[in-house]
Design a protein around this motif. Structure first.
Motif, PDB file in Angstrom:
ATOM      1  N   THR A 189     -15.330 -24.680   3.430  1.00 43.91           N
ATOM      2  CA  THR A 189     -15.443 -26.125   3.215  1.00 43.91           C
ATOM      3  C   THR A 189     -14.519 -26.892   4.148  1.00 43.91           C
ATOM      4  OG1 THR A 189     -15.996 -25.773   0.869  1.00 43.91           O
ATOM      5  CG2 THR A 189     -15.255 -27.971   1.510  1.00 43.91           C
ATOM      6  N   GLU A 190     -13.275 -26.425   4.256  1.00 48.87           N
ATOM      7  CA  GLU A 190     -12.312 -27.118   5.122  1.00 48.87           C
ATOM      8  C   GLU A 190     -12.702 -27.013   6.585  1.00 48.87           C
ATOM      9  OE1 GLU A 190      -9.925 -29.164   4.194  1.00 48.87           O
ATOM     10  OE2 GLU A 190     -10.699 -28.810   2.171  1.00 48.87           O
ATOM     11  N   THR A 191     -13.277 -25.885   6.973  1.00 50.73           N
ATOM     12  CA  THR A 191     -13.757 -25.742   8.352  1.00 50.73           C
ATOM     13  C   THR A 191     -14.838 -26.777   8.643  1.00 50.73           C
ATOM     14  OG1 THR A 191     -13.257 -23.372   8.402  1.00 50.73           O
ATOM     15  CG2 THR A 191     -14.884 -24.175   9.986  1.00 50.73           C
ATOM     16  N   TRP A 192     -15.726 -26.986   7.676  1.00 52.48           N
ATOM     17  CA  TRP A 192     -16.816 -27.950   7.839  1.00 52.48           C
ATOM     18  C   TRP A 192     -16.262 -29.385   7.836  1.00 52.48           C
ATOM     19  CZ3 TRP A 192     -21.140 -28.455   9.977  1.00 52.48           C
ATOM     20  CH2 TRP A 192     -22.083 -29.401   9.590  1.00 52.48           C
ATOM     21  N   VAL A 193     -15.290 -29.639   6.965  1.00 58.15           N
ATOM     22  CA  VAL A 193     -14.668 -30.963   6.917  1.00 58.15           C
ATOM     23  C   VAL A 193     -14.066 -31.303   8.279  1.00 58.15           C
ATOM     24  CG1 VAL A 193     -12.674 -32.231   6.004  1.00 58.15           C
ATOM     25  CG2 VAL A 193     -14.221 -31.045   4.436  1.00 58.15           C
ATOM     26  N   ALA A 194     -13.394 -30.332   8.899  1.00 60.92           N
ATOM     27  CA  ALA A 194     -12.732 -30.563  10.183  1.00 60.92           C
ATOM     28  C   ALA A 194     -13.711 -30.867  11.310  1.00 60.92           C
ATOM     29  CB  ALA A 194     -11.885 -29.347  10.548  1.00 60.92           C
TER      30      ALA A 194
END
Length: 311
Positions: free
Chosen positions: A118-123
Motif C-alpha cells: 500500500t505504501e509503495t503505491w501511495v508513494a
C-alpha cells in the motif's frame, strides 16, 4: 454417449482480487472536491480507485494462468471446465495440487506485505490522495483475504438415470471436436506468427509448440479417432523428414512452416492429407459458428502414441 466414458472434466475455481474500491463522494470531499458539483448518478458514476499497484498481485495472476494453461494443454473447454482424457486426469490433478500450494504460499506473502505494498503505491501517486488510498486499502484487506482462493475439482459426466432426454449434454459433447480444432487453430496461428514469420533458420526449440499440439490431439484422439489420427499422421510424417539434430533451415523450415501455418492453422477447415498445392490460397475464416449437432466421425484405430523429442 460412449465418448463421455473416456474423459474427466476438471473445473477450476480460482478467484483473484481486483485491488480496487468504489470511489465515494466522501473520498472526493476529503480531497477538496465539492461533491455537489458532480453530475447526477443517472448521468455518470464515480467509478473506482486502485488501491495497489498492478504488480502486487502478479504472482497470483500468473499462477491462475498457469493452471489454465495446464488444463488447456491436455484438454479442451467443456461444460464450464476442461475435458481431459481420463488417463491423464491423475497427472493433471497432481500438477494442479502443486500450483494450488504455490498459490496459497503467495497469498500468505501478499497478505503479510499488504501494508508495505500500500505504501509503495501511495508513494507513486499524488500526495493529496495518500490518505484516501490508505483508508480504502485498510478497509478492504480482510475482503481481499476472503476473495483470494484457488480450488478445483475433477468430475465424471453422465446423464442421470431418471432423465430420458439430455439433449443439452448431447449437443455439448458433439461440439467437442469443433472446440478442439478451434483451440488448435489459435495455437498454431500464434506459433506461426511468433516462431516462423521472418525466419530463415531456427533451433530445435521451434518444435516444442508443435509437439504440444500433437500431444493434445493424441490425448483427445478418442473424440474423432479417424480424423484426428490422420492429422497426427501428417504431423509425424513431417517430423520424420526433419534432420535428427542441428538447426532447421531452408526447405525443412518451409515444410514445417507449411504444416503449422497452413494445415494446423486451418485444421477442420481444410484437409490435412490433401497436398498443399491442391488447396485454395484463400484462408478460411476462423470465426465460423461450430455446429454442435454435427455427428462425430466413426471410431477407428487411428490414434497414435505420444512421441518424445530431445531438444
Amino acid at each position: 454417449m460412449e465418448l463421455l466414458k473416456h474423459l474427466a472434466v476438471i473445473i477450476l475455481n480460482i478467484d483473484l482480487w481486483s485491488a480496487t474500491s468504489k470511489l465515494s463522494a466522501e473520498d472526493l470531499a476529503l480531497n477538496g472536491i465539492d461533491p455537489n458539483k458532480l453530475p447526477p448518478e443517472q448521468l455518470a458514476s464515480l467509478g473506482s480507485i486502485r488501491l495497489l499497484g498492478r504488480d502486487a498481485l502478479r504472482d497470483l495472476e500468473n499462477l491462475k494462468r498457469k493452471a489454465e494453461r495446464l488444463c488447456q494443454a491436455s484438454g479442451t473447454r467443456f461444460l464450464g471446465g476442461y475435458a481431459i482424457p481420463r488417463d491423464k486426469a491423475a497427472e493433471v490433478v497432481g500438477e494442479l495440487e502443486a500450483i494450488k500450494q504455490q498459490f496459497h504460499d503467495k497469498k500468505r506473502e501478499f497478505l503479510a506485505g499488504f501494508d508495505a505494498a500500500t505504501e509503495t503505491w501511495v508513494a507513486k501517486n499524488p500526495p493529496q490522495w495518500a490518505q484516501i488510498i490508505r483508508n480504502a486499502a485498510k478497509s478492504r484487506e480482510a475482503r481481499a483475504a476472503e476473495i483470494l482462493s484457488f480450488n478445483f475439482a475433477a468430475v465424471a459426466v453422465a446423464t442421470p438415470e431418471e432423465l430420458s432426454d439430455n439433449s443439452g449434454l448431447v449437443e455439448e459433447t458433439q461440439g467437442l471436436l469443433g472446440r478442439l480444432y478451434h483451440e488448435v487453430r489459435q495455437s498454431a496461428k500464434t506459433t506461426y506468427e511468433q516462431s516462423f514469420v521472418g525466419r530463415r533458420e531456427a533451433n530445435r526449440k521451434i518444435l516444442r509448440p508443435l509437439m504440444q499440439i500433437r500431444d493434445k490431439l493424441s490425448g483427445l484422439c478418442f473424440v474423432a479417432p479417424q480424423e484426428i489420427g490422420e492429422a497426427i499422421g501428417v504431423i509425424d510424417e513431417v517430423l520424420a523428414k526433419l534432420p535428427p539434430s542441428g538447426p532447421i533451415a531452408g526447405a525443412d523450415l518451409d515444410m514445417l512452416a507449411g504444416l503449422v501455418g497452413r494445415r494446423l492453422a486451418h485444421i477442420g477447415q481444410v484437409s490435412m492429407t490433401q497436398p498443399l498445392e491442391e488447396q485454395g490460397e484463400e484462408d478460411s475464416p476462423d470465426d465460423q459458428p461450430i455446429d454442435p449437432g454435427a455427428p462425430l466421425p466413426a471410431p477407428s484405430e487411428a490414434c497414435f502414441a505420444p512421441l518424445s523429442f530431445d531438444f
